[in-house]
Design an enzyme around this catalytic site. Structure first.
Site, PDB file in Angstrom:
ATOM      1  N   THR A  64       4.239   3.365   7.336  1.00 12.75           N
ATOM      2  CA  THR A  64       5.597   4.394   6.783  1.00 12.75           C
ATOM      3  C   THR A  64       5.260   5.760   6.464  1.00 12.75           C
ATOM      4  O   THR A  64       6.730   7.101   7.181  1.00 12.75           O
ATOM      5  CB  THR A  64       5.696   3.077   5.399  1.00 12.75           C
ATOM      6  N   GLU A 118      -6.651   7.730  -0.476  1.00  7.49           N
ATOM      7  CA  GLU A 118      -5.767   7.707  -1.139  1.00  7.49           C
ATOM      8  C   GLU A 118      -5.338   7.923  -2.187  1.00  7.49           C
ATOM      9  O   GLU A 118      -4.689   8.794  -3.052  1.00  7.49           O
ATOM     10  CB  GLU A 118      -4.868   6.147  -0.392  1.00  7.49           C
ATOM     11  N   LYS A 149       8.629  -4.877  -0.243  1.00 10.99           N
ATOM     12  CA  LYS A 149       7.431  -4.978  -0.672  1.00 10.99           C
ATOM     13  C   LYS A 149       7.678  -5.216  -1.709  1.00 10.99           C
ATOM     14  O   LYS A 149       6.368  -4.717  -2.644  1.00 10.99           O
ATOM     15  CB  LYS A 149       6.784  -3.697  -0.876  1.00 10.99           C
TER      16      LYS A 149
HETATM   17  C1  5RP Z   1      -3.164   2.705   3.909  1.00 14.13           C
HETATM   18  C2  5RP Z   1      -2.104   1.409   2.717  1.00 14.13           C
HETATM   19  C3  5RP Z   1      -0.778   2.097   3.334  1.00 14.13           C
HETATM   20  O1  5RP Z   1      -0.169   2.717   2.643  1.00 14.13           O
HETATM   21  C4  5RP Z   1      -0.517   0.472   2.810  1.00 14.13           C
HETATM   22  O2  5RP Z   1      -1.181  -0.295   3.824  1.00 14.13           O
HETATM   23  C5  5RP Z   1       0.656  -0.063   3.855  1.00 14.13           C
HETATM   24  O3  5RP Z   1       1.146   0.581   4.757  1.00 14.13           O
HETATM   25  P1  5RP Z   1       2.419   0.079   5.911  1.00 14.13           P
HETATM   26  O4  5RP Z   1       2.915   1.742   5.490  1.00 14.13           O
HETATM   27  O5  5RP Z   1       1.971  -0.018   7.340  1.00 14.13           O
HETATM   28  O6  5RP Z   1       3.096  -0.798   5.538  1.00 14.13           O
HETATM   29  O7  5RP Z   1      -2.550   2.188   1.438  1.00 14.13           O
HETATM   30  O8  5RP Z   1      -4.744   2.326   3.131  1.00 14.13           O
END
Ligand code: 5RP
Length: 222
Positions: A28, A102, A120
């Protein structure tokens, strides 16, 4: 258009010239960076980015952000994704194994915006919580953590054995079932020696969640 695109499009409106952005990781965030790259080119903006992973660093650089670090600057805004978001805006993150950086970026940023597709959203958090563990402490942490959840060492793809994070550590995906008190679980995990960080991001850290679906996006705030 899909939810990632629509959420990213709305997030773009928060970006102003000369801003420093904390860059989360995942697919994303990559959609968001691609759109931001177009905006940077179109409007001639200068945007600084502090990446949470090699993926974020490469995607940021490719899209014209000026890559920097926390020594130099602190983010005005952190833009990140999530794996699950509950009805109080607590999140589980770490599907991309970038949770430690993060979370540091989220703490360091003035504002934190999470971008997700509507799939989600959930009432209560229930997916396994990613926990980053120092390899030296793996055996101890496994025995200790098994008393409170079902942990599984995350295996690599395109690599044999466990995945190694950008910090050189292992990831345990820890199944707690339905999580009634996310902040308690977060604290308990943090208290285990050898645990570097865990993927529960309390809503206290989060300014807002932008939720996208196939036709639109909206900002959720507490
Ligand atoms: C990485 C993360 C990502 O933000 C989370 O896994 C969501 O990923 P995506 O946007 O591919 O669904 O926490 O450590």
């Amino acid at each position: 258009m899909n939810g990632k695109y629509n959420a990213s499009k709305l997030a773009l409106s928060l970006i102003k010239d000369e801003m420093t952005i904390g860059i989360g990781s995942g697919s994303t965030v990559e959609v968001f960076l691609n759109l931001l790259g177009e905006k940077i080119k179109r409007e001639g903006l200068k945007i600084y980015g502090i990446p949470s992973s090699y993926q974020a660093m490469l995607a940021g650089a490719r899209n014209g952000l000026i890559i920097t670090d926390l020594i130099d600057r602190e983010p005005d805004l952190c833009v990140d994704g999530a794996d699950q978001v509950d009805n109080k805006l607590n999140c589980i993150k770490g599907g991309g194994a970038a949770l430690t950086r993060e979370k540091i970026l989220a703490f360091a940023s003035k504002k934190v915006i999470i971008l997700v597709e509507d799939s989600k959203l959930t009432d209560k958090l229930s997916m396994p919580v990613p926990v980053e563990v120092l390899p030296f402490a793996y055996g101890y942490v496994m025995r200790r953590i098994s008393k409170i959840c079902k942990p599984r060492l995350r295996e690599g793809k395109g690599k044999v054995g466990p995945i190694i994070t950008d910090n050189g550590n292992f990831i345990l995906d820890c199944d707690f079932g339905v999580i009634e008190a996310p902040e308690e679980v977060e604290k308990e995990l943090k208290s285990i020696s050898g645990v570097v960080e865990n993927g529960i991001f309390s809503s206290k850290l989060i300014t807002g969640v932008i939720v996208g679906n196939n036709s639109s996006a909206k900002l959720l705030k507490l």
